[in-house]
Design a protein around this motif. Structure first.
Motif, mmCIF file in Angstrom:
data_model
loop_
_atom_site.group_PDB
_atom_site.id
_atom_site.type_symbol
_atom_site.label_atom_id
_atom_site.label_comp_id
_atom_site.label_asym_id
_atom_site.label_seq_id
_atom_site.Cartn_x
_atom_site.Cartn_y
_atom_site.Cartn_z
ATOM 1 N N ASP A 17 -55.060 0.067 -116.344
ATOM 2 C CA ASP A 17 -54.432 -0.769 -115.321
ATOM 3 C C ASP A 17 -52.997 -1.056 -115.747
ATOM 4 N N HIS A 18 -52.209 -1.705 -114.857
ATOM 5 C CA HIS A 18 -50.871 -2.130 -115.243
ATOM 6 C C HIS A 18 -50.975 -2.964 -116.522
ATOM 7 N N THR A 19 -50.238 -2.566 -117.543
ATOM 8 C CA THR A 19 -50.357 -3.205 -118.850
ATOM 9 C C THR A 19 -48.994 -3.699 -119.320
ATOM 10 N N PRO A 20 -48.790 -5.013 -119.414
ATOM 11 C CA PRO A 20 -47.519 -5.533 -119.923
ATOM 12 C C PRO A 20 -47.321 -5.158 -121.388
ATOM 13 N N LYS A 21 -46.095 -5.312 -121.856
ATOM 14 C CA LYS A 21 -45.843 -5.054 -123.269
ATOM 15 C C LYS A 21 -46.560 -6.112 -124.110
ATOM 16 N N ASN A 22 -46.838 -5.736 -125.356
ATOM 17 C CA ASN A 22 -47.525 -6.581 -126.333
ATOM 18 C C ASN A 22 -48.971 -6.887 -125.949
ATOM 19 N N GLU A 23 -49.531 -6.089 -125.032
ATOM 20 C CA GLU A 23 -50.954 -6.199 -124.717
ATOM 21 C C GLU A 23 -51.693 -4.990 -125.291
ATOM 22 N N LEU A 24 -52.996 -5.139 -125.453
ATOM 23 C CA LEU A 24 -53.809 -4.092 -126.062
ATOM 24 C C LEU A 24 -54.383 -3.176 -124.980
ATOM 25 N N LEU A 25 -54.186 -1.865 -125.164
ATOM 26 C CA LEU A 25 -54.858 -0.874 -124.337
ATOM 27 C C LEU A 25 -56.211 -0.563 -124.966
ATOM 28 N N ARG A 26 -57.263 -0.724 -124.208
ATOM 29 C CA ARG A 26 -58.609 -0.387 -124.696
ATOM 30 C C ARG A 26 -59.208 0.593 -123.697
ATOM 31 N N ILE A 27 -59.418 1.834 -124.141
ATOM 32 C CA ILE A 27 -59.747 2.929 -123.225
ATOM 33 C C ILE A 27 -61.044 3.594 -123.671
ATOM 34 N N ASN A 28 -62.022 3.624 -122.783
ATOM 35 C CA ASN A 28 -63.300 4.282 -123.046
ATOM 36 C C ASN A 28 -63.152 5.773 -122.758
ATOM 37 N N THR A 29 -63.348 6.621 -123.783
ATOM 38 C CA THR A 29 -63.159 8.061 -123.603
ATOM 39 C C THR A 29 -64.457 8.856 -123.646
ATOM 40 N N GLY A 30 -65.605 8.192 -123.739
ATOM 41 C CA GLY A 30 -66.866 8.920 -123.720
ATOM 42 C C GLY A 30 -67.894 8.300 -124.650
ATOM 43 N N ASN A 31 -68.968 9.032 -124.888
ATOM 44 C CA ASN A 31 -70.046 8.594 -125.778
ATOM 45 C C ASN A 31 -70.063 9.453 -127.039
ATOM 46 N N ALA A 32 -70.263 8.807 -128.186
ATOM 47 C CA ALA A 32 -70.286 9.526 -129.460
ATOM 48 C C ALA A 32 -71.550 10.382 -129.572
ATOM 49 N N PHE A 33 -71.372 11.652 -129.936
ATOM 50 C CA PHE A 33 -72.499 12.586 -130.020
ATOM 51 C C PHE A 33 -73.443 12.214 -131.155
ATOM 52 N N ASP A 34 -72.902 11.822 -132.306
ATOM 53 C CA ASP A 34 -73.695 11.642 -133.523
ATOM 54 C C ASP A 34 -74.084 10.198 -133.800
ATOM 55 N N LEU A 35 -73.850 9.309 -132.856
ATOM 56 C CA LEU A 35 -74.218 7.903 -133.030
ATOM 57 C C LEU A 35 -75.210 7.510 -131.949
ATOM 58 N N VAL A 36 -76.261 6.802 -132.357
ATOM 59 C CA VAL A 36 -77.313 6.397 -131.420
ATOM 60 C C VAL A 36 -77.703 4.951 -131.719
ATOM 61 N N ASN A 53 -80.087 0.787 -123.936
ATOM 62 C CA ASN A 53 -79.108 1.838 -123.712
ATOM 63 C C ASN A 53 -78.832 2.530 -125.049
ATOM 64 N N PRO A 54 -79.089 3.837 -125.187
ATOM 65 C CA PRO A 54 -78.930 4.492 -126.498
ATOM 66 C C PRO A 54 -77.494 4.923 -126.812
ATOM 67 N N LYS A 55 -76.599 4.886 -125.831
ATOM 68 C CA LYS A 55 -75.273 5.455 -126.015
ATOM 69 C C LYS A 55 -74.338 4.501 -126.777
ATOM 70 N N VAL A 56 -73.543 5.104 -127.649
ATOM 71 C CA VAL A 56 -72.486 4.377 -128.357
ATOM 72 C C VAL A 56 -71.152 4.859 -127.799
ATOM 73 N N TRP A 57 -70.359 3.938 -127.277
ATOM 74 C CA TRP A 57 -69.101 4.305 -126.629
ATOM 75 C C TRP A 57 -68.006 4.580 -127.654
ATOM 76 N N ILE A 58 -67.112 5.500 -127.280
ATOM 77 C CA ILE A 58 -65.893 5.737 -128.058
ATOM 78 C C ILE A 58 -64.753 5.010 -127.345
ATOM 79 N N MET A 59 -64.171 4.041 -128.002
ATOM 80 C CA MET A 59 -63.064 3.278 -127.434
ATOM 81 C C MET A 59 -61.794 3.569 -128.238
ATOM 82 N N GLN A 60 -60.706 3.833 -127.536
ATOM 83 C CA GLN A 60 -59.406 4.003 -128.179
ATOM 84 C C GLN A 60 -58.583 2.740 -127.914
ATOM 85 N N GLU A 61 -58.096 2.132 -128.967
ATOM 86 C CA GLU A 61 -57.295 0.919 -128.835
ATOM 87 C C GLU A 61 -55.868 1.205 -129.295
#
Length: 502
Positions: free
Chosen positions: A397-416, A350-358
């Motif tokens: 998803d439902h996220t309690p306090k003090n938990e980490l949100l990890r959100i995939n927002t797409g694939n990086a254009f300049d990373l392979v 898989n050539p794609k590199v994901w962009i994750m926001q934490e």
């Protein structure tokens, strides 16, 4: 056996009308609990009480009428729910086989013609026949497919599909309902005025959360804004209602098209402003979000309320390369023996590199409240024109306090990424497999980046890393992860060798 003095049954009907503001608890899954206050004037014996403010999608089995003060010892002997309000289609069905007049216009003149209703084409309201569930829907589709939804009228001895004009109906008397109505037979040992409460579950109402995350162009310190969107499709408007929102996976069992429910309540919010629009608390095993002021929610209306507005929230951008992501899906369903011994398994890349926001959902990070599930949209401001540009979205998803949100927002254009299997040896007699991979990461950005490389050790659960070019951490029983520093406009390669035994 308990007996009832039928001589006390009143012929007159006492109408119950709402005298206080309604209250709603709206659930994620498209239903709500409605609570209305009712002023009832009871007589000694058996009274008939009607309530005509019900929604069009009320679940009759869920209705509860009670005295919240406990001052009246009354008994509900019978409940009736009439869910088909007066309509042209219903009146046509009531006059099937009879002749009525139709008014039509020709050349700017009104003409009255008589026609016999052979078939009304009326299909009963689904809510009135909900206990048939899927059978009702199948039957309805069959009727429509056979033309059963179209009226047939006989005019001058000839049959015609459709109405010859606007129907003129005789009076039906006082028993006609204009909107969904509940009716009770209530027995009381004494007369008096009762401030009762009616509660019921209704379909046709729901809510969802949406989040907007706004960042400057060269910073990951963001504004985090949350909105509640409520949708009312119940057939009734609620004026100045006290509204609560239940967040969590509340079980509601559907049976033959009708549902019973676990009735609970929830709340939510954060003191992001001096007067927060929504207040939050834990309720049972869920969370209850309460709007702080009465709100009018009209029928067929969508209403939005901001419930969180936090600034200075740190969002960390993480790049993730999962090179075996495609083959892991493509070979879904293979048995463990095939996975272990098939040399070609897991060799695609898989050539794609994901962009994750934490984002850490903590008070220290400006948040720290239970976040209900919803769509999260990311925007970044363009410094050239100060305009916001959309940079991706996903659902949390439902996220309690003090938990980490990890959100995939797409694939990086300049990373392979490119994942290559460089060695594979298997010894069937000794029961082992050795496999080696080289992973090349290309960075075409003008600054260096760190890419998290995730590798799945999928051939067997007994494994050992024999060699590794980079330090790795064990994520779980069959996953390891590397942190690979990749230079600006350059490449880096990591490698490892694993041995499986069985």
């Amino acid at each position: 056996m308990r007996t009832i003095d039928r001589s006390l049954l009143l012929a007159s009907t006492f109408s119950a009308s709402a005298f206080a503001n309604p209250a709603l608890t709206i659930y994620n899954d498209g239903f709500a609990v409605v609570r209305d206050s009712l002023a009832i004037d009871l007589e000694r014996g058996v009274s008939t009480v009607t309530y005509s403010d019900a929604t069009a999608h009320l679940e009759p089995q869920s209705v509860v009428i009670r005295d919240p003060q406990g001052s009246f010892d009354f008994t509900v002997l019978e409940q009736n729910y009439r869910a088909d309000p007066l309509s042209q289609a219903l009146l046509l069905s009531l006059f099937e086989g009879k002749t009525i007049e139709f008014e039509r216009y020709r050349d700017d003149e009104t003409e009255i013609v008589s026609g016999k209703i052979i078939r009304s084409g009326y299909i009963p309201h689904q809510n009135a026949y909900g206990q048939y569930g899927q059978d009702y829907r199948i039957r309805q589709q069959a009727i429509m497919g056979q033309g059963g939804g179209q009226p047939i009228i006989e005019v001058d001895g000839k049959l015609r599909f459709g109405l010859p004009g606007a129907p003129i109906f005789p009076s039906l008397g006082d028993d006609t309902i204009l909107k969904p109505t509940l009716e009770w037979k209530i027995e009381s040992p004494r007369s008096g005025k009762l401030d009762a409460q009616i509660s019921y579950i209704t379909q046709g109402m729901g809510w969802m959360a949406d989040y907007n995350v706004i960042a400057p162009e060269n910073s990951d310190t963001v504004d985090f804004v949350g909105w509640i969107t409520m949708d009312n499709q119940t057939g009734r408007s609620f004026e100045n209602a006290q509204i609560k929102l239940m967040a969590g996976d509340v079980n509601k069992v559907a049976s033959d098209g009708y549902a019973g429910a676990v009735i609970g309540e929830i709340a939510m919010s954060r003191e992001a402003r001096s007067q927060p629009a929504v207040d939050q608390k834990s309720f049972d095993d869920f969370h209850l979000y309460t709007l702080q002021r009465p709100t009018t929610l009209r029928d067929r209306e969508t209403k939005q309320v901001e419930f969180i507005h936090a600034s200075g929230v740190n969002a960390t951008r993480v790049y993730v390369y999962d090179g075996a992501f495609i083959p892991m899906n493509r070979y879904h369903g293979w048995n463990q023996e095939s996975i272990r011994q098939d040399e070609a398994y897991g060799t695609e890349s898989n050539p794609k590199v994901w962009i994750m926001q934490e984002i850490e959902n903590s008070e220290e990070n400006g948040l720290g409240i239970p976040l209900p599930k919803g769509k999260t949209r990311f925007y970044r401001q363009n410094e050239d024109d100060a305009q916001l540009e959309f940079t991706g979205e996903n659902v949390i998803d439902h996220t309690p306090k003090n938990e980490l949100l990890r959100i995939n927002t797409g694939n990086a254009f300049d990373l392979v990424g490119e994942r290559t299997r460089v060695r594979y040896n298997i010894d069937h007699r000794a029961h082992w497999v050795e496999e080696a991979f080289a992973i090349e990461l290309s960075n075409r950005k003008e600054e260096p980046v760190t890419i998290r490389v995730v590798e799945h050790l999928y051939r067997w659960n007994n494994w050992e890393i024999l060699e590794s070019s980079h330090h790795y951490e064990i994520v779980d029983s069959d996953t390891i992860a590397f942190e690979a520093e990749t230079p600006a406009d350059g490449k880096t390669t990591l490698s490892y060798e694993v041995k499986y035994t069985w």
